[in-house]
Motif scaffolding. Structure first.
Motif, PDB file in Angstrom:
ATOM      1  N   GLY A 191       0.839  -1.192   0.000  1.00 50.37           N
ATOM      2  CA  GLY A 191       0.000   0.000   0.000  1.00 50.37           C
ATOM      3  C   GLY A 191       0.870   1.236   0.000  1.00 50.37           C
ATOM      4  N   PRO A 192       0.551   2.237   0.813  1.00 50.13           N
ATOM      5  CA  PRO A 192       1.356   3.465   0.850  1.00 50.13           C
ATOM      6  C   PRO A 192       2.686   3.232   1.564  1.00 50.13           C
ATOM      7  CG  PRO A 192      -0.421   3.581   2.459  1.00 50.13           C
ATOM      8  CD  PRO A 192      -0.632   2.323   1.677  1.00 50.13           C
ATOM      9  N   ILE A 193       3.766   3.283   0.799  1.00 56.21           N
ATOM     10  CA  ILE A 193       5.112   3.007   1.313  1.00 56.21           C
ATOM     11  C   ILE A 193       6.009   4.200   0.976  1.00 56.21           C
ATOM     12  CG2 ILE A 193       7.059   1.398   1.259  1.00 56.21           C
ATOM     13  CD1 ILE A 193       4.500   0.057   2.204  1.00 56.21           C
ATOM     14  N   HIS A 194       6.925   4.518   1.869  1.00 61.35           N
ATOM     15  CA  HIS A 194       7.905   5.576   1.615  1.00 61.35           C
ATOM     16  C   HIS A 194       8.939   5.071   0.599  1.00 61.35           C
ATOM     17  CE1 HIS A 194       6.566   8.444   4.595  1.00 61.35           C
ATOM     18  NE2 HIS A 194       6.559   7.518   5.536  1.00 61.35           N
ATOM     19  N   THR A 195       8.776   5.431  -0.665  1.00 64.68           N
ATOM     20  CA  THR A 195       9.719   5.061  -1.718  1.00 64.68           C
ATOM     21  C   THR A 195       9.916   6.256  -2.642  1.00 64.68           C
ATOM     22  OG1 THR A 195       8.043   4.310  -3.306  1.00 64.68           O
ATOM     23  CG2 THR A 195       8.818   2.678  -1.695  1.00 64.68           C
ATOM     24  N   GLY A 196      10.773   6.069  -3.651  1.00 68.04           N
ATOM     25  CA  GLY A 196      10.988   7.122  -4.625  1.00 68.04           C
ATOM     26  C   GLY A 196       9.713   7.517  -5.346  1.00 68.04           C
ATOM     27  N   MET A 197       8.818   6.560  -5.569  1.00 73.86           N
ATOM     28  CA  MET A 197       7.567   6.850  -6.270  1.00 73.86           C
ATOM     29  C   MET A 197       6.655   7.763  -5.459  1.00 73.86           C
ATOM     30  SD  MET A 197       6.271   3.475  -8.269  1.00 73.86           S
ATOM     31  CE  MET A 197       7.310   2.570  -9.422  1.00 73.86           C
ATOM     32  N   THR A 198       6.767   7.701  -4.138  1.00 73.22           N
ATOM     33  CA  THR A 198       5.887   8.526  -3.308  1.00 73.22           C
ATOM     34  C   THR A 198       6.579   9.770  -2.775  1.00 73.22           C
ATOM     35  OG1 THR A 198       6.425   7.260  -1.291  1.00 73.22           O
ATOM     36  CG2 THR A 198       4.546   6.509  -2.605  1.00 73.22           C
ATOM     37  N   ASP A 199       7.841   9.982  -3.151  1.00 75.16           N
ATOM     38  CA  ASP A 199       8.580  11.152  -2.679  1.00 75.16           C
ATOM     39  C   ASP A 199       7.931  12.470  -3.099  1.00 75.16           C
ATOM     40  OD1 ASP A 199      10.472   9.795  -1.249  1.00 75.16           O
ATOM     41  OD2 ASP A 199      12.045   9.931  -2.777  1.00 75.16           O
ATOM     42  N   GLY A 203       4.589  15.784   2.403  1.00 80.02           N
ATOM     43  CA  GLY A 203       4.535  15.080   3.670  1.00 80.02           C
ATOM     44  C   GLY A 203       3.219  15.247   4.401  1.00 80.02           C
ATOM     45  N   ALA A 204       2.673  16.467   4.387  1.00 81.97           N
ATOM     46  CA  ALA A 204       1.401  16.711   5.071  1.00 81.97           C
ATOM     47  C   ALA A 204       0.274  15.899   4.441  1.00 81.97           C
ATOM     48  CB  ALA A 204       1.067  18.205   5.033  1.00 81.97           C
ATOM     49  N   ASP A 205       0.300  15.759   3.112  1.00 78.90           N
ATOM     50  CA  ASP A 205      -0.725  14.974   2.429  1.00 78.90           C
ATOM     51  C   ASP A 205      -0.605  13.496   2.790  1.00 78.90           C
ATOM     52  OD1 ASP A 205      -1.535  17.306   1.270  1.00 78.90           O
ATOM     53  OD2 ASP A 205      -0.749  16.860  -0.725  1.00 78.90           O
ATOM     54  N   LYS A 206       0.625  13.036   2.949  1.00 75.40           N
ATOM     55  CA  LYS A 206       0.822  11.641   3.355  1.00 75.40           C
ATOM     56  C   LYS A 206       0.222  11.383   4.736  1.00 75.40           C
ATOM     57  CE  LYS A 206       5.131  10.751   0.832  1.00 75.40           C
ATOM     58  NZ  LYS A 206       6.578  10.502   0.960  1.00 75.40           N
ATOM     59  N   VAL A 208      -2.233  12.989   6.241  1.00 76.57           N
ATOM     60  CA  VAL A 208      -3.692  13.008   6.162  1.00 76.57           C
ATOM     61  C   VAL A 208      -4.217  11.723   5.547  1.00 76.57           C
ATOM     62  CG1 VAL A 208      -5.670  14.142   5.075  1.00 76.57           C
ATOM     63  CG2 VAL A 208      -3.853  15.521   6.090  1.00 76.57           C
ATOM     64  N   PHE A 209      -3.610  11.316   4.430  1.00 75.73           N
ATOM     65  CA  PHE A 209      -4.048  10.091   3.751  1.00 75.73           C
ATOM     66  C   PHE A 209      -3.916   8.886   4.667  1.00 75.73           C
ATOM     67  CE2 PHE A 209      -3.189   6.231   1.384  1.00 75.73           C
ATOM     68  CZ  PHE A 209      -4.189   6.221   0.432  1.00 75.73           C
ATOM     69  N   ALA A 210      -2.764   8.750   5.297  1.00 69.86           N
ATOM     70  CA  ALA A 210      -2.515   7.576   6.130  1.00 69.86           C
ATOM     71  C   ALA A 210      -3.471   7.505   7.312  1.00 69.86           C
ATOM     72  CB  ALA A 210      -1.069   7.570   6.617  1.00 69.86           C
ATOM     73  N   LYS A 211      -3.726   8.645   7.950  1.00 73.51           N
ATOM     74  CA  LYS A 211      -4.620   8.647   9.107  1.00 73.51           C
ATOM     75  C   LYS A 211      -6.061   8.358   8.708  1.00 73.51           C
ATOM     76  CE  LYS A 211      -1.963  11.503  12.292  1.00 73.51           C
ATOM     77  NZ  LYS A 211      -1.917  12.764  13.094  1.00 73.51           N
ATOM     78  N   LEU A 216      -3.327   1.415  10.495  1.00 69.82           N
ATOM     79  CA  LEU A 216      -2.165   1.759  11.321  1.00 69.82           C
ATOM     80  C   LEU A 216      -1.838   3.247  11.295  1.00 69.82           C
ATOM     81  CD1 LEU A 216       0.191  -1.286  10.599  1.00 69.82           C
ATOM     82  CD2 LEU A 216      -1.312  -0.896  12.554  1.00 69.82           C
ATOM     83  N   ARG A 217      -2.541   4.006  10.431  1.00 66.75           N
ATOM     84  CA  ARG A 217      -2.466   5.470  10.429  1.00 66.75           C
ATOM     85  C   ARG A 217      -1.081   6.015  10.090  1.00 66.75           C
ATOM     86  NH1 ARG A 217      -6.822   7.835  12.820  1.00 66.75           N
ATOM     87  NH2 ARG A 217      -5.638   9.579  13.703  1.00 66.75           N
ATOM     88  N   ARG A 218      -0.380   5.307   9.222  1.00 67.32           N
ATOM     89  CA  ARG A 218       0.942   5.766   8.802  1.00 67.32           C
ATOM     90  C   ARG A 218       1.314   5.114   7.479  1.00 67.32           C
ATOM     91  NH1 ARG A 218       4.840   1.834   9.463  1.00 67.32           N
ATOM     92  NH2 ARG A 218       4.363   0.128  10.911  1.00 67.32           N
TER      93      ARG A 218
END
Length: 256
Positions: A191-199, A203-206, A208-211, A216-218
């Motif tokens: 799912g949403p992972i910290h990688t080059g594709m999501t760089d 950060g603020a949008d990440k 909000v999306f994760a929560k 797990l809200r991250r």
């Protein structure tokens, strides 16, 4: 009790090929496998970047340049890897490209073609190239990296969704075809992972999306995906095949 293969929880001495291993989840997977004692072929477009990862992995890894959209290069490189290490036991099809494109975008066809070439066609070509050595292994394992985009969809992402959905289907088909050879074939859907594709995502949008979207809200880390990959390639993982496993912090479990 039936004749059982090796049920160990160690990959020490196993030979693994990881595509797209210069960064992100591929890098994390290559390093984890090497730390666990596997001999790892670190492959990616950028040989210099692969060599950095191979040095970090120490004596258990070797770098190979590979453009997975080139079918002939796949054949040559897999043969070279098998020649260098003497065998192939594990194949991790991880290479990917970002493929967002609106349906009416001028470059849509180009984005589509590259997405399918890199993230679907390359997977079956890698499997077919490695088959002679996988069939000779006593614990052959294939893991394809798909995505939660293969289980759902995000607007403006049809080339990526189509490719990753294809990976889920390809995994099931390969599992059925190769089961008689004792080769397990599974796929992981990050799912949403910290990688080059999501760089590029702020950060603020990440946050909000994760929560809002994950249990797990991250966002996850590449190493968390790598550990699931490791679990699937263990000799002990001998009765898991044809599965599509989300590693998504509970993204697919939430309704909103």
């Amino acid at each position: 009790m039936s004749d059982a293969p090796d049920r160990s929880r160690s990959v020490a001495g196993r030979v693994a090929i990881v595509t797209g291993a210069a960064s992100g989840m591929g890098r994390a997977t290559a390093l984890l496998l090497a730390r666990e004692g596997a001999k790892v072929a670190v492959t990616d477009l950028d040989l210099a970047a692969c060599e950095v990862v191979a040095r970090e992995a120490d004596a258990n890894a070797k770098a190979f340049a590979l453009d997975v959209s080139d079918g002939e290069a796949i054949k040559r490189t897999v043969a070279a890897i098998a020649g260098h290490f003497g065998s192939v036991d594990i194949l991790i099809n991880n290479a990917g490209v970002s493929s967002f494109a609106a349906l009416d975008a001028a470059d849509y066809d180009d984005v589509w073609t590259r997405a399918i070439a890199v993230m679907l066609t390359a997977h079956q070509r890698m499997v077919r190239a490695a088959l002679p050595w996988l069939r000779a292994s006593d614990a052959p394992r294939i893991v394809n990296i798909a995505s939660t985009e293969g289980l759902g969809a995000t607007p403006g992402d049809t080339p990526y969704v189509a490719a990753k959905s294809g990976v889920v289907g390809l995994t099931r088909g390969l599992a059925v075809d190769l089961g008689r050879d004792g080769i397990t074939v599974n796929c992981i859907c990050p799912g949403p992972i910290h990688t080059g594709m999501t760089d590029k995502v702020p950060g603020a949008d990440k946050v909000v999306f994760a929560k809002r979207r994950t249990a797990l809200r991250r966002y996850g880390e590449p190493e968390e995906v790598a550990h699931m990959t490791l679990s699937l390639v263990l000799p002990a993982a001998s009765y898991i095949t044809g599965a599509a496993i989300p590693v998504d912090g509970g993204l697919m479990a939430r309704n909103a």
